[in-house]
Write an enzyme that holds these catalytic residues in place. Structure first.
Site, PDB file in Angstrom:
ATOM      1  N   GLU A 153       0.836  -1.204   0.000  1.00 21.26           N
ATOM      2  CA  GLU A 153       0.000   0.000   0.000  1.00 21.26           C
ATOM      3  C   GLU A 153       0.870   1.253   0.000  1.00 21.26           C
ATOM      4  O   GLU A 153       0.642   2.184  -0.782  1.00 21.26           O
ATOM      5  CB  GLU A 153      -0.909   0.028   1.242  1.00 21.26           C
ATOM      6  CG  GLU A 153      -1.914  -1.108   1.302  1.00 21.26           C
ATOM      7  CD  GLU A 153      -1.393  -2.319   2.051  1.00 21.26           C
ATOM      8  OE1 GLU A 153      -0.174  -2.613   1.956  1.00 21.26           O
ATOM      9  OE2 GLU A 153      -2.188  -2.993   2.731  1.00 21.26           O
ATOM     10  N   ARG A 199      17.401 -21.675 -10.894  1.00 20.12           N
ATOM     11  CA  ARG A 199      18.159 -21.209 -12.058  1.00 20.12           C
ATOM     12  C   ARG A 199      17.270 -21.072 -13.285  1.00 20.12           C
ATOM     13  O   ARG A 199      16.288 -21.794 -13.450  1.00 20.12           O
ATOM     14  CB  ARG A 199      19.285 -22.204 -12.382  1.00 20.12           C
ATOM     15  CG  ARG A 199      20.269 -22.392 -11.257  1.00 20.12           C
ATOM     16  CD  ARG A 199      21.364 -23.387 -11.630  1.00 20.12           C
ATOM     17  NE  ARG A 199      20.858 -24.695 -12.045  1.00 20.12           N
ATOM     18  CZ  ARG A 199      20.446 -25.649 -11.210  1.00 20.12           C
ATOM     19  NH1 ARG A 199      20.475 -25.443  -9.909  1.00 20.12           N
ATOM     20  NH2 ARG A 199      19.999 -26.798 -11.675  1.00 20.12           N
ATOM     21  N   CYS A 207      -2.837  -3.571   6.975  1.00 18.04           N
ATOM     22  CA  CYS A 207      -2.461  -3.828   8.365  1.00 18.04           C
ATOM     23  C   CYS A 207      -2.724  -2.599   9.226  1.00 18.04           C
ATOM     24  O   CYS A 207      -2.810  -1.478   8.738  1.00 18.04           O
ATOM     25  CB  CYS A 207      -0.993  -4.236   8.463  1.00 18.04           C
ATOM     26  SG  CYS A 207       0.148  -2.870   8.164  1.00 18.04           S
TER      27      CYS A 207
END
Ligand SMILES: NC(=O)c1ccc[n+]([C@@H]2O[C@H](COP(=O)([O-])OP(=O)(O)OC[C@H]3O[C@@H](n4cnc5c(N)ncnc54)[C@H](OP(=O)(O)O)[C@@H]3O)[C@@H](O)[C@H]2O)c1
Length: 311
Positions: free
Chosen positions: A37, A188, A60
């Site tokens: 955010e 890889r 949060c």
């Protein structure tokens, strides 16, 4: 980006204008850096005022190494927040309530977010989410009777496995595999070059691994699955991949420590050889370890069958 954010979740955020136009989008930066955010708001600047923020996880509401995202969204003047998964972390939850209290419209569009699933499972379980991955023939063998096992699946499947490794916090194998195969356990690209993020390499078991094996990038060794998961959780890992062999996979299944399965199946038969699991995990069909089917995909010539723990 997934594979770099743990112990934080790999969240995505888009800031959308009143006409539906995309103003900014961002993902969570590596731990300690901005959450999705904050990163998206930094790009949007003043254009965030009156816009809608679409976030894969409830913003949060706590101050960790960065400030609360709910507060940042309200301060930026965002008119609406749409989020997909609710935050199960009691320390961080409550962002939706905070935003409503500041007059921001909040909508919860409960939709599955594949990239967040391991993190959500980990927070629920209090240990890293375990994905068990294997490659087998259509009749369930991971190696031929003479011990040869390279390569069961084709190049497209192998390339996908490497891409997937780069998104995990750790790859785990048993000492059997570490000693017999000397695997690189790295992520890889097809040209052999390493991906920029590499998972931690973890070996489980008591036998010493020969000094030359896995030496290039180093590895961690733990005596058993439970200790490994506890140490990995304590040091920030949330999303780990168990790549075998058959004995270690059986131990994880028997201990009910498998949350997701990636079964790569090649259109090939051996009739005999080494099975996916070293011995029974159930003595009768009613006791079979069952998972919920999640997704099936043709990967080159092979099939990837993804499963998850039953609810
Ligand atoms: N096709 C595939 O997908 C695939 C993937 C990986 C490997 N493989 C093949 O599998 C073969 C190796 O398999 P494997 O079954 O012999 O070995 P393994 O599963 O890699 O390792 C077995 C060892 O892991 C440790 N271990 C397992 N469960 C444990 C528990 N509950 N607590 C403590 N330690 C535990 C033990 O180590 P200690 O004895 O040291 O204590 C055990 O001997 C290789 O040849 C490899 O080529 C195939």
């Amino acid at each position: 980006m997934r594979g770099t954010t743990s112990p934080n979740p790999p969240v995505g955020c888009a800031i959308v204008g009143p006409g539906g136009e995309l103003i900014a989008s961002a993902g969570t930066h590596p731990a300690g850096g901005p959450h999705a955010e904050a990163a998206a708001l930094a790009v949007a600047g003043e254009r965030a005022r009156g816009a809608t923020a679409v976030v894969t996880l409830e913003p949060c509401n706590h101050t960790g190494r960065t400030g609360p995202c709910a507060e940042a969204l309200a301060r930026a003047g965002v008119a609406e927040v749409v989020y997909l998964a609710a935050d199960p972390n009691p320390v961080a939850a409550g962002g939706a309530e905070y935003l409503r209290g500041r007059g921001v419209a909040v909508r919860h569009l409960a939709a599955p977010v594949a990239a967040l699933e391991p993190w959500l499972a980990a927070v629920r379980l209090g240990r890293p989410a375990v994905t068990w991955k294997y490659a087998a023939t259509a009749d369930g063998f991971t190696a031929a009777a003479d011990g040869t096992s390279q390569w069961i699946t084709g190049p497209v499947a192998r390339e996908r496995v490497h891409r997937d490794r780069a998104r995990r916090d750790a790859i785990i194998v048993g000492t059997g595999t570490a000693i017999a195969d000397n695997p690189s356990l790295t992520a890889r690209r097809p040209d052999g070059s390493p991906y920029p993020t590499q998972p931690r390499r973890v070996v489980i078991g008591s036998r010493p691994v020969p000094p030359g094996n896995l030496a290039e990038l180093g590895y961690e060794q733990y005596p058993d699955p439970q200790t490994a998961l506890r140490e990995l959780w304590d040091t920030g890992a949330r999303d780990v991949l168990v790549e075998g062999g058959a004995e270690l996979a059986r131990s994880f299944l028997e201990a009910d420590l498998v949350d997701f399965v990636q079964a790569y199946t090649a259109p090939a038969f051996l009739g005999a050889g080494r099975g996916v699991l070293a011995g029974a995990v159930a003595g009768t069909i009613a006791d079979a370890r069952r998972f919920a089917p999640a997704r099936v995909e043709l990967v080159g010539e092979d099939v990837l069958f993804e499963m998850r723990r039953k609810a």
